[in-house]
Motif scaffolding. Sequence first.
Motif: not given
Length: 348
Positions: A205, A231, A305
């Motif tokens: 992420s 993400s 996300a």
Amino acid sequence: MPSLQHHALGGTALSVPDVCLGTMTFGEQTSEADAHAQLDYALAHGVNFFDTAEMYAVPARAETCGASEAIVGRWLRKQARDRVLIATKVAGPSRNLSWIRNGPPAMDRANIRAAIEGSLQRLQTDYVDLYQLHWPERNQPMFGQWQFEPGKERECTPIRAQLEALAELVKEGKVRAIGVSNEHPWGIMEFSRLAAEHGLPHIVSTQNAYNLLNRTYETSLTEVCHREQVSLLAYSPLAFGHLTGKYLTNPAAPGRLTQWPAFGQRYTKVNVAPAVAAYAELAKKHGLSLTQLALGFVRSRWFVASTIIGASSLEQLHETLPATLTPISPEIQAGIDAIHLQYTNPAP
């Protein structure tokens, strides 16, 4: 309240709800009692993902450094640990945070290890679910800066060394997954390339600012992160309160920007106010508050996300959590994009 959706971070088995509660007000604007009430409220409504950092509360100062983690930790010890997802961050150099590990001088193995040990102690847990590098150690524009300046190059810890330090924490079970924050495309590609080449953990992420006034992620990072399976955890969806509309009618309205005027430099740019006014009019046209439009927009994006929301009080969270679940119709999205073409990224 509509149902939350869940997304796998970076294609891994670590699944997060599409709303995350940020905690950077805990210990500064938000008392411990109110903070714990917010955590209870969020969890009761399906939000079991909480984001913090060793440098919080914000604005960062020595007196409140680590306060947010400690407040979360005193709540976390009373919870079923496997029911809750905790994300935190290690602070890097390049900002004046002399009270954190004497600098911190680098994002090297010694500093990363010292940071995680401190965070685990304050959080009163044996592991964190997501451990993030709060901002790059290397020279790059961030926090309202918008131009890369080669003349500001400096020595920094190689990305491979940072990954190796994080790999040790994953192997030891202190960290389940790793991520970055405030990153740019070159950084995402380097972390991904080096992880693949050297058998190191892949970043799952990046936590970057994303809102109606700052959609730079779309032009620079959507393809990179999609292809590299990284993400987006979108922070500042309300643009430091601008996208509530409160500063339109009262520039001196109570909030972080009026309490700490130097805190949000990216929102001082010339086209911020007219863009906010245009989005407010669009929201009114569709029977929404500007808060609903702004939060619903971020959550609706295919590449987000989880949308990180924060609140200075439980009362405020009662408004922002449901607002984040506002559906955005194709007609509303078309209106948003039309305004975006007129006022493109006024607060990059």
